[in-house]
Design a protein around this motif. Structure first.
Motif, PDB file in Angstrom:
ATOM      1  N   GLY A  18       0.825  -1.193   0.000  1.00  0.00           N
ATOM      2  CA  GLY A  18       0.000   0.000   0.000  1.00  0.00           C
ATOM      3  C   GLY A  18       0.860   1.243   0.000  1.00  0.00           C
ATOM      4  N   ASP A  26      -5.652  14.719  -4.364  1.00  0.00           N
ATOM      5  CA  ASP A  26      -6.632  13.820  -4.973  1.00  0.00           C
ATOM      6  C   ASP A  26      -6.054  12.965  -6.086  1.00  0.00           C
ATOM      7  N   HIS A  27      -4.761  13.165  -6.430  1.00  0.00           N
ATOM      8  CA  HIS A  27      -4.177  12.393  -7.520  1.00  0.00           C
ATOM      9  C   HIS A  27      -2.654  12.342  -7.390  1.00  0.00           C
ATOM     10  N   ALA A  38      -6.149   9.224 -10.237  1.00  0.00           N
ATOM     11  CA  ALA A  38      -6.864   9.421  -8.976  1.00  0.00           C
ATOM     12  C   ALA A  38      -6.328   8.406  -7.971  1.00  0.00           C
ATOM     13  N   LEU A  39      -6.224   8.784  -6.716  1.00  0.00           N
ATOM     14  CA  LEU A  39      -5.679   7.872  -5.708  1.00  0.00           C
ATOM     15  C   LEU A  39      -6.447   6.563  -5.635  1.00  0.00           C
ATOM     16  N   GLU A  40      -7.757   6.614  -5.816  1.00  0.00           N
ATOM     17  CA  GLU A  40      -8.540   5.376  -5.755  1.00  0.00           C
ATOM     18  C   GLU A  40      -8.293   4.462  -6.949  1.00  0.00           C
ATOM     19  N   ASP A  41      -7.669   4.984  -8.007  1.00  0.00           N
ATOM     20  CA  ASP A  41      -7.350   4.171  -9.192  1.00  0.00           C
ATOM     21  C   ASP A  41      -5.896   3.718  -9.220  1.00  0.00           C
ATOM     22  N   ARG A  43      -2.861   1.584  -8.768  1.00  0.00           N
ATOM     23  CA  ARG A  43      -2.654   0.151  -8.535  1.00  0.00           C
ATOM     24  C   ARG A  43      -1.192  -0.276  -8.663  1.00  0.00           C
TER      25      ARG A  43
END
Length: 67
Positions: A18, A26-27, A38-41, A43
């Motif tokens: 992680g 935000d990115h 984006a941080l949620e994307d 991988r």
């Protein structure tokens, strides 16, 4: 006054399983392609180089010997 993290790059510390947010945002920006992620994307990243990558193909090429 509260600051918004919208449209602001995050500073991250990449770990094996992680990442830790050092500065909110935000990115992040792909180290090779310059693509905004984006941080949620997010991988793919390199722990050794401390760099984010947009795709598995870009990450593999970036971490290949002889590059």
């Amino acid at each position: 006054m509260l600051m918004s993290n919208t449209d602001r790059p995050a500073r991250l510390h990449y770990m094996a399983n992680g990442f830790r947010v050092l500065s909110p945002g935000d990115h992040v920006v792909c180290a090779v392609s310059g693509e905004r992620l984006a941080l949620e994307d997010l991988r793919y990243w390199s722990v050794a180089a401390q760099q984010p990558y947009a795709t598995a193909e870009i990450a593999t090429a970036a971490m290949s010997p002889g590059r």
